[in-house]
Structure formats: C-alpha cells, structure tokens
Design an enzyme around this catalytic site. Structure first.
Site, mmCIF file in Angstrom:
data_model
loop_
_atom_site.group_PDB
_atom_site.id
_atom_site.type_symbol
_atom_site.label_atom_id
_atom_site.label_comp_id
_atom_site.label_asym_id
_atom_site.label_seq_id
_atom_site.Cartn_x
_atom_site.Cartn_y
_atom_site.Cartn_z
ATOM 1 N N ASN A 80 -3.398 -6.831 -4.843
ATOM 2 C CA ASN A 80 -4.383 -6.696 -3.769
ATOM 3 C C ASN A 80 -3.937 -7.566 -2.592
ATOM 4 O O ASN A 80 -3.757 -8.780 -2.750
ATOM 5 C CB ASN A 80 -5.750 -7.152 -4.302
ATOM 6 C CG ASN A 80 -6.862 -6.922 -3.307
ATOM 7 O OD1 ASN A 80 -6.630 -6.816 -2.099
ATOM 8 N ND2 ASN A 80 -8.079 -6.837 -3.814
ATOM 9 N N GLY A 119 0.816 -1.220 0.000
ATOM 10 C CA GLY A 119 0.000 0.000 0.000
ATOM 11 C C GLY A 119 0.840 1.255 0.000
ATOM 12 O O GLY A 119 0.627 2.169 0.807
ATOM 13 N N SER A 176 -1.961 0.384 14.962
ATOM 14 C CA SER A 176 -2.695 1.616 15.294
ATOM 15 C C SER A 176 -2.754 1.752 16.806
ATOM 16 O O SER A 176 -2.891 0.746 17.519
ATOM 17 C CB SER A 176 -4.120 1.552 14.741
ATOM 18 O OG SER A 176 -4.899 2.604 15.278
ATOM 19 N N ARG A 192 0.016 5.932 -1.698
ATOM 20 C CA ARG A 192 -0.527 7.170 -1.108
ATOM 21 C C ARG A 192 -0.523 7.054 0.414
ATOM 22 O O ARG A 192 -0.220 5.985 0.967
ATOM 23 C CB ARG A 192 -1.932 7.465 -1.644
ATOM 24 C CG ARG A 192 -2.943 6.428 -1.320
ATOM 25 C CD ARG A 192 -4.251 6.619 -2.089
ATOM 26 N NE ARG A 192 -5.100 5.452 -1.900
ATOM 27 C CZ ARG A 192 -6.016 5.326 -0.935
ATOM 28 N NH1 ARG A 192 -6.223 6.332 -0.096
ATOM 29 N NH2 ARG A 192 -6.726 4.229 -0.812
ATOM 30 N N THR A 215 -8.489 -6.049 14.571
ATOM 31 C CA THR A 215 -7.381 -6.411 13.677
ATOM 32 C C THR A 215 -6.060 -5.814 14.169
ATOM 33 O O THR A 215 -5.023 -6.462 14.109
ATOM 34 C CB THR A 215 -7.629 -5.942 12.223
ATOM 35 O OG1 THR A 215 -7.737 -4.516 12.158
ATOM 36 C CG2 THR A 215 -8.877 -6.585 11.647
ATOM 37 N N LYS A 216 -6.096 -4.558 14.631
ATOM 38 C CA LYS A 216 -4.839 -3.904 15.028
ATOM 39 C C LYS A 216 -4.301 -4.463 16.352
ATOM 40 O O LYS A 216 -3.084 -4.524 16.548
ATOM 41 C CB LYS A 216 -5.035 -2.389 15.092
ATOM 42 C CG LYS A 216 -5.345 -1.757 13.726
ATOM 43 C CD LYS A 216 -4.239 -1.986 12.697
ATOM 44 C CE LYS A 216 -4.478 -1.230 11.396
ATOM 45 N NZ LYS A 216 -3.398 -1.405 10.424
ATOM 46 N N ASN A 262 2.053 -2.131 5.534
ATOM 47 C CA ASN A 262 1.340 -0.861 5.759
ATOM 48 C C ASN A 262 -0.115 -0.894 5.294
ATOM 49 O O ASN A 262 -0.965 -0.240 5.886
ATOM 50 C CB ASN A 262 2.089 0.258 5.021
ATOM 51 C CG ASN A 262 1.236 1.502 4.892
ATOM 52 O OD1 ASN A 262 1.061 2.262 5.839
ATOM 53 N ND2 ASN A 262 0.665 1.721 3.709
ATOM 54 N N TYR A 296 -11.952 -2.885 13.357
ATOM 55 C CA TYR A 296 -10.623 -2.302 13.105
ATOM 56 C C TYR A 296 -9.724 -2.522 14.329
ATOM 57 O O TYR A 296 -8.579 -2.965 14.200
ATOM 58 C CB TYR A 296 -10.781 -0.809 12.788
ATOM 59 C CG TYR A 296 -9.504 -0.085 12.448
ATOM 60 C CD1 TYR A 296 -8.902 -0.240 11.205
ATOM 61 C CD2 TYR A 296 -8.897 0.775 13.373
ATOM 62 C CE1 TYR A 296 -7.733 0.441 10.887
ATOM 63 C CE2 TYR A 296 -7.733 1.459 13.059
ATOM 64 C CZ TYR A 296 -7.158 1.297 11.815
ATOM 65 O OH TYR A 296 -6.002 1.977 11.498
ATOM 66 N N VAL A 297 -10.265 -2.230 15.511
ATOM 67 C CA VAL A 297 -9.487 -2.416 16.744
ATOM 68 C C VAL A 297 -9.081 -3.876 16.898
ATOM 69 O O VAL A 297 -7.938 -4.192 17.256
ATOM 70 C CB VAL A 297 -10.297 -1.928 17.969
ATOM 71 C CG1 VAL A 297 -9.640 -2.389 19.268
ATOM 72 C CG2 VAL A 297 -10.429 -0.408 17.946
HETATM 73 N N1 LIG Z 1 -4.399 7.707 9.077
HETATM 74 C C1 LIG Z 1 -4.511 7.359 10.340
HETATM 75 O O1 LIG Z 1 -4.992 8.154 11.188
HETATM 76 C C2 LIG Z 1 -4.041 5.998 10.822
HETATM 77 C C3 LIG Z 1 -3.996 5.772 12.189
HETATM 78 C C4 LIG Z 1 -3.570 4.554 12.661
HETATM 79 C C5 LIG Z 1 -3.166 3.569 11.785
HETATM 80 N N2 LIG Z 1 -3.212 3.802 10.445
HETATM 81 C C6 LIG Z 1 -2.778 2.702 9.564
HETATM 82 O O2 LIG Z 1 -1.795 3.157 8.660
HETATM 83 C C7 LIG Z 1 -1.860 2.386 7.448
HETATM 84 C C8 LIG Z 1 -1.966 3.337 6.256
HETATM 85 O O3 LIG Z 1 -3.130 4.110 6.428
HETATM 86 P P1 LIG Z 1 -3.397 5.496 5.664
HETATM 87 O O4 LIG Z 1 -3.902 6.439 6.668
HETATM 88 O O5 LIG Z 1 -2.246 5.848 4.824
HETATM 89 O O6 LIG Z 1 -4.645 5.027 4.778
HETATM 90 P P2 LIG Z 1 -5.118 5.473 3.328
HETATM 91 O O7 LIG Z 1 -4.756 6.871 3.084
HETATM 92 O O8 LIG Z 1 -6.544 5.050 3.251
HETATM 93 O O9 LIG Z 1 -4.241 4.529 2.377
HETATM 94 C C9 LIG Z 1 -4.437 3.131 2.460
HETATM 95 C C10 LIG Z 1 -3.337 2.444 1.707
HETATM 96 O O10 LIG Z 1 -3.548 1.028 1.820
HETATM 97 C C11 LIG Z 1 -3.653 0.478 0.523
HETATM 98 N N3 LIG Z 1 -4.614 -0.614 0.503
HETATM 99 C C12 LIG Z 1 -5.881 -0.631 0.988
HETATM 100 N N4 LIG Z 1 -6.449 -1.815 0.731
HETATM 101 C C13 LIG Z 1 -5.513 -2.554 0.076
HETATM 102 C C14 LIG Z 1 -5.496 -3.852 -0.454
HETATM 103 N N5 LIG Z 1 -6.559 -4.676 -0.378
HETATM 104 N N6 LIG Z 1 -4.364 -4.283 -1.061
HETATM 105 C C15 LIG Z 1 -3.296 -3.478 -1.180
HETATM 106 N N7 LIG Z 1 -3.252 -2.227 -0.703
HETATM 107 C C16 LIG Z 1 -4.348 -1.781 -0.081
HETATM 108 C C17 LIG Z 1 -4.113 1.612 -0.378
HETATM 109 O O11 LIG Z 1 -3.762 1.287 -1.706
HETATM 110 P P3 LIG Z 1 -4.393 2.094 -2.982
HETATM 111 O O12 LIG Z 1 -3.883 3.488 -2.838
HETATM 112 O O13 LIG Z 1 -3.828 1.448 -4.199
HETATM 113 O O14 LIG Z 1 -5.859 2.009 -2.868
HETATM 114 C C18 LIG Z 1 -3.349 2.784 0.231
HETATM 115 O O15 LIG Z 1 -2.028 2.822 -0.239
HETATM 116 C C19 LIG Z 1 -3.069 1.463 7.596
HETATM 117 O O16 LIG Z 1 -2.637 0.182 8.021
HETATM 118 C C20 LIG Z 1 -3.888 2.144 8.685
HETATM 119 O O17 LIG Z 1 -4.708 1.228 9.380
HETATM 120 C C21 LIG Z 1 -3.640 4.997 9.925
#
Ligand SMILES: NC(=O)c1ccc[n+]([C@@H]2O[C@H](COP(=O)([O-])OP(=O)(O)OC[C@H]3O[C@@H](n4cnc5c(N)ncnc54)[C@H](OP(=O)(O)O)[C@@H]3O)[C@@H](O)[C@H]2O)c1
Length: 252
Positions: free
Chosen positions: A71, A20, A148, A23, A165-166, A98, A162-163
């Site tokens: 995926n 992932g 998370s 972005r 899984t994390k 990630n 979500y909780v």
């Molecule tokens: N943002 C927060 O506040 C926060 C807080 C705690 C933890 N996190 C964790 O940080 C990580 C990244 O989150 P983010 O905030 O950057 O989320 P995001 O902006 O929604 O980006 C999600 C990323 O995961 C990829 N993804 C989703 N489903 C996928 C799949 N089935 N196969 C391959 N790639 C997949 C997406 O790929 P595409 O771009 O190709 O769709 C994208 O690159 C996650 O594990 C999230 O749980 C985030």
C-alpha cells in the site's frame, strides 16, 4: 557525434519499479516496459488476481516481472518493496510513480481524513519512493511521475483535493529535476487527460467531457505507456523537469 541505435528491446538490462501496476494505466506501463526489455517490479494493493495474471502474461512471453503487495500509503511497506526490488535486481533504473486515487465532491464536504488519504497516496508516497530509489540510481536513471492535466486545466467542479495533489506533483518534479541533474537522473511528470480506466471509464460520469477533447475521444492506457516508454529510453536523455500532457489536446 553520438548516434542512438534503435532496437526493439531498448530497455534490455534495465530494471523498472512501477507503483499500482496491476490494472489501468499502471498495467499498460508494466506491459510496455517489459516488452521493451526491462525487468519490472510493480506494486498492487487490492488487485491481486490481476497482478498475478499480468506476471504470468509477461513471463510467458519471455519477459521478467514480479508483483509486490504494498500500500503506497504505508510508507514502510512501500520502502520495503523498493528495497526488495533493489536487492533482487541489483538496483532500479526507472521509477514510475503511477498509483493514485481520486475523489470528487464539493469542497465543504471533504473530511480532513480524506485530505490526508489523497495527500498520502498521490503526493507523499511519490516523495517517499523517490527518496528510497534515487540515491542508488546511476547516471541515466529515470524518475517518471504520473500527474494529471487537471493540474493545469480543471473543467469540473468538486476536484479541489485531487487537483491540489497533482499540481504539487508537477512542482515537486521541477524541483527534484534540479536536485538530481548532477547525478544524471532525469525527473519528469506525465500528465494524462481523460483515459479510459476504472478511475474514469469512457462511459462513466464524466463521459460528456469527451466533447471538450479536440481529438474527440478518451485516451487509452497504452497511449500513456507510450510516453513512459519514450521518457524511459535513451532517446529522452535531454528532457528533465517537464510536465508532458498526453490528453488528445484537451488542455489547449
Ligand atoms: N484515468 C484517467 O483519466 C487519469 C487522468 C489523469 C491522471 N490519471 C492518473 O493516472 C494514474 C493511474 O490511474 P488509473 O486511471 O489507472 O486509475 P485506476 O484504474 O483507478 O487504477 C489505480 C491504480 O492505483 C493503484 N492504487 C490505488 N491506491 C493505491 C495504494 N494506496 N497503494 C498502491 N496502489 C494503489 C491501484 O492498485 P490496485 O489495483 O491494487 O487497487 C491501481 O493499480 C493515477 O495516478 C491517476 O491519478 C488518470
């Protein structure tokens, strides 16, 4: 006594694989690892144009990156992307799990199909990627999961799956750190707080939550990448099995 010599390319000669990575937090991690000298392969599932732009950006500044459509919930595709990377770069030294999805709703409204989807992407794919990568890792290898802080501190209702899984990722990290220690491979879990991305925009539904953060603001994706860079480096050689909160103090 061993002294670590700090260079501006501490990961030169290393290969990283990031799920992932096109972005959000993943893209910040890809950029930082490439800037630190690693060759980086990353997956995407929907964001092809962003993936292509990121590869261009890294290559034009002298780095090495490749984007692979895979995926995470298609475990054969994920394993194939890992095998392709191992073959092209002669191994993987750093695995960053990630990719993640979130879904919030009252517990009694979740269909079991959504349960499976969250488990597949946030948890099962993490295990599959580790199974496919760790056996070929040399001593000094790094496995970094992006969990998370919600695994420990969950101020919002509707976050049950979500909780779940994390929290499982944190447990898996501890257990696998013990399994992989004899091989010299560390396994850690970085737990972001509220980070401004598409998943959780700082002006989105949970913006009011910023008031609970002692540092008074959402985090930026690069602030998670900073921790990934540190854990990837030789500097972090004695850290394993840890869940490391990067959350502006939200969980204290
Ligand atoms: N943002 C927060 O506040 C926060 C807080 C705690 C933890 N996190 C964790 O940080 C990580 C990244 O989150 P983010 O905030 O950057 O989320 P995001 O902006 O929604 O980006 C999600 C990323 O995961 C990829 N993804 C989703 N489903 C996928 C799949 N089935 N196969 C391959 N790639 C997949 C997406 O790929 P595409 O771009 O190709 O769709 C994208 O690159 C996650 O594990 C999230 O749980 C985030």
């Amino acid at each position: 006594m061993t002294t670590t010599i700090l260079t501006n390319k501490p990961l030169a000669g290393k290969t990283a694989f990031v799920t992932g990575g096109a972005r959000g937090i993943g893209a910040a991690i890809v950029k930082r690892l490439a800037a630190d000298g690693a060759s980086v392969a990353f997956t995407y599932v929907s964001a092809q144009s962003k993936a292509d732009e990121l590869v261009q950006e890294i290559q034009s500044s002298g780095g090495q990156a490749v984007a692979i459509c895979a995926n995470s919930a298609d475990f054969d595709a994920l394993k194939a992307a890992i095998q392709q990377t191992i073959h092209s770069f002669d191994g993987i030294d750093i695995l960053v799990n990630n990719a993640g999805i979130s879904s919030m709703k009252p517990y009694d409204q979740f269909a079991l199909e959504e349960f499976d989807q969250l488990i597949d992407v946030n948890l099962k794919a993490v295990f599959v990627a580790i199974q496919a990568t760790a056996p070929q890792m040399k001593s000094g290898g790094r496995i970094i999961n992006i969990g998370s802080i919600s695994a420990e501190f969950n101020p919002f209702p509707g976050n049950s799956l979500y909780v779940l899984t994390k929290a499982a990722v944190a447990g898996l990290t501890r257990a696998l750190a013990r399994d992989l220690a004899p091989q010299g491979v560390t396994v850690n879990n970085i737990q972001p707080g509220m980070i401004d991305t598409d998943m959780n925009p700082e002006n989105g539904a949970y913006a009011a939550g910023a008031e609970m953060i002692p540092l008074g603001r959402y985090g930026k994706a690069f602030e998670i990448a900073n921790m990934v860079a540190y854990i990837s480096s030789e500097e972090a050689s004695y850290i394993t099995g840890a869940s490391l909160n990067v959350d502006g103090g939200a969980s204290i």
